[in-house]
Design a protein around this motif. Structure first.
Motif, PDB file in Angstrom:
ATOM      1  N   MET A   1       0.725  -1.303  -0.504  1.00  0.00           N
ATOM      2  CA  MET A   1       0.297  -0.510  -0.004  1.00  0.00           C
ATOM      3  C   MET A   1       1.032   1.010   0.259  1.00  0.00           C
ATOM      4  SD  MET A   1      -3.149   1.222  -0.352  1.00  0.00           S
ATOM      5  CE  MET A   1      -4.849   0.665  -0.029  1.00  0.00           C
ATOM      6  N   ALA A   2       1.668   1.580   0.718  1.00  0.00           N
ATOM      7  CA  ALA A   2       2.913   2.409   1.130  1.00  0.00           C
ATOM      8  C   ALA A   2       3.592   2.629  -0.656  1.00  0.00           C
ATOM      9  CB  ALA A   2       3.786   1.816   1.814  1.00  0.00           C
ATOM     10  N   LEU A   3       4.112   1.394  -1.140  1.00  0.00           N
ATOM     11  CA  LEU A   3       4.396   1.786  -2.560  1.00  0.00           C
ATOM     12  C   LEU A   3       3.374   2.818  -3.790  1.00  0.00           C
ATOM     13  CD1 LEU A   3       6.857   1.568  -4.508  1.00  0.00           C
ATOM     14  CD2 LEU A   3       6.023  -0.949  -5.162  1.00  0.00           C
ATOM     15  N   LEU A   4       1.818   1.621  -3.537  1.00  0.00           N
ATOM     16  CA  LEU A   4       1.487   2.918  -3.952  1.00  0.00           C
ATOM     17  C   LEU A   4       1.269   3.853  -4.021  1.00  0.00           C
ATOM     18  CD1 LEU A   4      -1.879  -0.147  -4.649  1.00  0.00           C
ATOM     19  CD2 LEU A   4       0.177   0.419  -6.894  1.00  0.00           C
ATOM     20  N   VAL A   5       0.655   4.699  -2.567  1.00  0.00           N
ATOM     21  CA  VAL A   5       1.097   5.506  -2.465  1.00  0.00           C
ATOM     22  C   VAL A   5       2.110   6.694  -2.632  1.00  0.00           C
ATOM     23  CG1 VAL A   5       0.622   7.050   0.150  1.00  0.00           C
ATOM     24  CG2 VAL A   5      -0.826   5.337  -0.343  1.00  0.00           C
ATOM     25  N   ALA A   6       3.528   5.847  -2.827  1.00  0.00           N
ATOM     26  CA  ALA A   6       4.045   6.790  -3.049  1.00  0.00           C
ATOM     27  C   ALA A   6       3.906   6.694  -4.459  1.00  0.00           C
ATOM     28  CB  ALA A   6       5.689   6.113  -2.814  1.00  0.00           C
TER      29      ALA A   6
END
Length: 114
Positions: A1-6
């Motif tokens: 999820m953090a990678l998508l937000v990034a």
């Protein structure tokens, strides 16, 4: 999820850098710096659990595709069929990289008979 937000913040960064006109527009320049810091924060969080090569490729690929798709919406840019094709190739590559990074399932083994 953090990678998508990034990746979302990376798109915002790319678009705002374009809007900053070489960092000569102060408002867009500040927005670009904000997006830059946020994308690095979330990318670093994502890389705690994802290999750097895979994480970076997904982040950069999604950022490039997002910026290319939204560039014509916000700026005087074009989207040609050739660009669309190559963006699809990038998306396919990102998906395949992510699938290759999935942990393999343990297949149940038959009990050994002595």
């Amino acid at each position: 999820m953090a990678l998508l937000v990034a990746s979302v913040f990376e798109v915002g960064y790319a678009l705002s850098v374009n809007g900053s006109e070489g960092f000569t527009n102060p408002t867009w320049s500040i927005v670009a710096i904000g997006f830059f810091l946020l994308t690095l924060l979330f990318l670093s969080i994502a890389l705690k659990r994802i290999d750097v090569g895979i994480g970076y490729a997904v982040w950069a690929g999604l950022g490039a595709v997002g910026a290319a798709l939204l560039g014509p919406v916000f700026f005087d840019e074009t989207m040609t069929p050739a660009k669309g094709f190559w963006l699809a190739v990038i998306v396919a590559g990102v998906v395949w990289l992510k699938l290759a990074d999935r942990p393999k399932r343990d297949t149940p083994t038959a009990p050994s008979v002595l």
